[in-house]
Design a protein around this motif. Structure first.
Motif, PDB file in Angstrom:
ATOM      1  N   GLY A  17       0.655  -1.060   0.211  1.00 53.00           N
ATOM      2  CA  GLY A  17      -0.017   0.050   0.054  1.00 53.00           C
ATOM      3  C   GLY A  17       1.072   1.314   0.091  1.00 53.00           C
ATOM      4  O   GLY A  17       2.240   1.142   0.275  1.00 53.00           O
ATOM      5  N   HIS A  18       0.520   2.006  -0.123  1.00 50.52           N
ATOM      6  CA  HIS A  18       0.929   3.551  -0.321  1.00 50.52           C
ATOM      7  C   HIS A  18       0.608   4.468   1.008  1.00 50.52           C
ATOM      8  O   HIS A  18       0.056   4.087   1.911  1.00 50.52           O
ATOM      9  CB  HIS A  18      -0.020   4.916  -1.256  1.00 50.52           C
ATOM     10  N   GLY A  19       2.013   5.284   1.197  1.00 49.77           N
ATOM     11  CA  GLY A  19       1.979   6.047   2.383  1.00 49.77           C
ATOM     12  C   GLY A  19       2.977   6.719   2.925  1.00 49.77           C
ATOM     13  O   GLY A  19       4.099   6.549   1.256  1.00 49.77           O
ATOM     14  N   ASP A  20       3.637   7.832   3.059  1.00 50.72           N
ATOM     15  CA  ASP A  20       4.405   8.481   2.472  1.00 50.72           C
ATOM     16  C   ASP A  20       5.496   8.838   4.673  1.00 50.72           C
ATOM     17  O   ASP A  20       5.209   8.803   5.712  1.00 50.72           O
ATOM     18  CB  ASP A  20       4.124  10.123   2.669  1.00 50.72           C
ATOM     19  N   ILE A  21       7.151   8.959   4.506  1.00 50.83           N
ATOM     20  CA  ILE A  21       7.476   9.389   5.034  1.00 50.83           C
ATOM     21  C   ILE A  21       7.466  11.200   5.029  1.00 50.83           C
ATOM     22  O   ILE A  21       7.904  11.711   4.678  1.00 50.83           O
ATOM     23  CB  ILE A  21       8.854   8.956   5.149  1.00 50.83           C
ATOM     24  N   GLU A  22       6.731  11.534   6.444  1.00 48.02           N
ATOM     25  CA  GLU A  22       6.609  12.693   6.126  1.00 48.02           C
ATOM     26  C   GLU A  22       7.265  13.560   7.108  1.00 48.02           C
ATOM     27  O   GLU A  22       8.033  13.113   8.649  1.00 48.02           O
ATOM     28  CB  GLU A  22       5.428  12.995   7.278  1.00 48.02           C
ATOM     29  N   MET A  23       8.244  14.534   6.614  1.00 50.18           N
ATOM     30  CA  MET A  23       8.832  15.411   7.578  1.00 50.18           C
ATOM     31  C   MET A  23       7.888  16.763   7.742  1.00 50.18           C
ATOM     32  O   MET A  23       7.576  17.662   6.954  1.00 50.18           O
ATOM     33  CB  MET A  23       9.941  16.079   7.258  1.00 50.18           C
ATOM     34  N   ILE A  24       7.666  16.529   8.841  1.00 45.55           N
ATOM     35  CA  ILE A  24       6.634  18.626   9.920  1.00 45.55           C
ATOM     36  C   ILE A  24       7.773  18.944  10.616  1.00 45.55           C
ATOM     37  O   ILE A  24       8.106  18.458  11.480  1.00 45.55           O
ATOM     38  CB  ILE A  24       5.459  17.164  10.122  1.00 45.55           C
ATOM     39  N   TYR A  25       7.471  19.836  10.297  1.00 47.97           N
ATOM     40  CA  TYR A  25       7.982  21.585  11.199  1.00 47.97           C
ATOM     41  C   TYR A  25       6.884  23.094  11.442  1.00 47.97           C
ATOM     42  O   TYR A  25       6.084  22.762  10.235  1.00 47.97           O
ATOM     43  CB  TYR A  25       8.631  21.634  10.574  1.00 47.97           C
ATOM     44  N   ASP A  26       6.437  22.987  12.361  1.00 41.24           N
ATOM     45  CA  ASP A  26       5.370  23.733  12.676  1.00 41.24           C
ATOM     46  C   ASP A  26       5.567  25.194  13.020  1.00 41.24           C
ATOM     47  O   ASP A  26       5.248  25.916  13.533  1.00 41.24           O
ATOM     48  CB  ASP A  26       4.319  22.532  13.480  1.00 41.24           C
ATOM     49  N   GLY A  27       7.348  25.274  13.131  1.00 41.24           N
ATOM     50  CA  GLY A  27       7.664  26.827  13.688  1.00 41.24           C
ATOM     51  C   GLY A  27       8.581  27.024  14.456  1.00 41.24           C
ATOM     52  O   GLY A  27       9.299  27.119  14.963  1.00 41.24           O
ATOM     53  N   THR A  28       7.887  25.114  15.376  1.00 41.75           N
ATOM     54  CA  THR A  28       8.736  25.486  16.886  1.00 41.75           C
ATOM     55  C   THR A  28       9.796  24.213  16.925  1.00 41.75           C
ATOM     56  O   THR A  28      10.360  23.746  17.125  1.00 41.75           O
ATOM     57  CB  THR A  28       7.771  25.269  18.414  1.00 41.75           C
ATOM     58  N   GLU A  29       8.720  23.031  16.233  1.00 38.93           N
ATOM     59  CA  GLU A  29       9.198  21.459  16.401  1.00 38.93           C
ATOM     60  C   GLU A  29       9.104  20.765  15.328  1.00 38.93           C
ATOM     61  O   GLU A  29       8.746  20.928  14.134  1.00 38.93           O
ATOM     62  CB  GLU A  29       8.595  21.056  17.337  1.00 38.93           C
ATOM     63  N   TRP A  30      10.298  19.384  14.930  1.00 36.19           N
ATOM     64  CA  TRP A  30      10.478  18.948  13.786  1.00 36.19           C
ATOM     65  C   TRP A  30       9.826  17.911  14.495  1.00 36.19           C
ATOM     66  O   TRP A  30       9.498  16.962  15.213  1.00 36.19           O
ATOM     67  CB  TRP A  30      11.707  18.409  13.354  1.00 36.19           C
ATOM     68  N   GLU A  31       8.771  17.294  13.464  1.00 32.96           N
ATOM     69  CA  GLU A  31       8.350  15.549  13.310  1.00 32.96           C
ATOM     70  C   GLU A  31       8.782  14.833  12.328  1.00 32.96           C
ATOM     71  O   GLU A  31       9.109  15.570  11.347  1.00 32.96           O
ATOM     72  CB  GLU A  31       7.403  15.679  14.137  1.00 32.96           C
TER      73      GLU A  31
END
Length: 229
Positions: A17-31
Motif C-alpha cells: 500500500g501507499h504511504g509517505d515518510i512525512e517531515m513536519i515542522y510547525d515553526g517550533t518542533e520537527w516531527e
C-alpha cells in the motif's frame, strides 16, 4: 526457516500500500512520521492488518518491507550494487514486487515558515549489511543518483523537497538482504533567519524472495517430518 534468521523482528512491518515518510515542522518542533494511505486508495497493510486512511505512526513504530527478487539499480560505479532489492518510485512495479509504495513528503509544513518553502533531506549514516542508494528516474528513463552509502560514489547525499508540490517518490535500493537503519536529516532555512533541522531513522527489512529450489526443499523437509511422525 533460514529466511527467518536473516531479518530479526522489531517494530510492526509495513508490507503493501501507499504511504509517505512525512517531515513536519510547525515553526517550533520537527516531527518525522509515517502517514499511510490517502482517501480513495486501497488500505496500506501493516502486520497483516489494513490501516485506515490518514493513520499516522512514529518512524520507530514501523519497519518497511523490501522483497526480492533483485532488480537493476542506477549503476553506482564500483559499489557492488548494480543489482538491488528495490522500493520502486513506480507504483505498478512496487505492487508487482509485493512492496509498499513509499513516498517522501513535506506537504504538512505551512508555506512561508521556511525560506523558499524548501526542506533539504540529507543522508547521514547507514547501518546495514550492504549498500543503500536512492535515485530518481525521469520520464526518459535517465537515472540521477541522489544518495549512496558506497564509498567514493560521488552522490550528493541530499535532495531538496519543496512544500509545493510537497510529495515525492524515489527509487530506493539495497545490495544485500538484512536490516538497514538509515539516518536522514531534514532541515531548512527559517524565513526570518537561522537554520532548523531534525535527524530521524528509518528501518528497512530486506527479505530475499524464496527461490523455487528453497521452496521445494522446505516442502520436502515438511513431508519427511510428517512421514517420521
Amino acid at each position: 526457516l533460514a529466511l527467518a534468521s536473516i531479518v530479526p523482528a522489531s517494530a510492526a512491518l509495513w508490507t503493501s500500500g501507499h504511504g509517505d515518510i512525512e517531515m513536519i515542522y510547525d515553526g517550533t518542533e520537527w516531527e518525522a512520521a509515517f502517514l499511510l494511505t490517502e482517501d480513495g486508495e486501497p488500505p496500506a497493510i501493516v502486520d497483516g492488518m489494513p490501516i485506515a486512511p490518514g493513520t499516522e505512526f512514529e518512524v520507530d513504530e514501523i519497519d518497511i518491507q523490501v522483497l526480492g527478487p533483485l532488480q537493476p539499480s542506477a549503476g553506482i560505479p564500483d559499489s557492488g550494487a548494480d543489482m538491488v532489492y528495490l522500493l520502486s518510485q513506480d507504483e505498478a512495479l512496487a505492487s508487482a514486487l509485493g512492496n509498499p509504495y513509499v513516498g517522501f513528503a513535506v506537504d504538512e509544513i505551512v508555506p512561508g515558515i521556511l525560506a523558499g518553502d524548501r526542506v533539504t533531506m540529507s543522508l547521514l549514516t547507514v547501518t546495514g549489511p550492504g549498500v543503500f542508494s536512492l535515485w530518481e528516474t525521469d520520464g526518459f528513463g535517465m537515472d540521477t543518483i541522489l544518495m549512496s552509502s558506497a564509498a567514493g560514489s560521488g552522490a550528493p547525499d541530499q535532495v531538496d523537497l519543496f512544500v509545493d508540490p510537497g510529495h515525492y517518490h524515489f527509487n530506493v535500493g539495497f545490495s544485500e538482504p538484512g536490516t538497514y537503519d538509515v539516518l536522514f536529516r531534514s532541515e531548512g532555512q527559517l524565513a526570518g533567519g537561522g537554520q532548523t533541522g531534525n535527524d530521524f531513522t528509518v528501518r528497512y527489512r530486506v527479505i530475499p524472495e524464496p527461490s523455487s529450489a528453497l521452496l521445494l526443499s522446505l516442502g520436502a523437509l515438511l513431508i519427511i517430518r510428517r512421514n517420521r511422525g
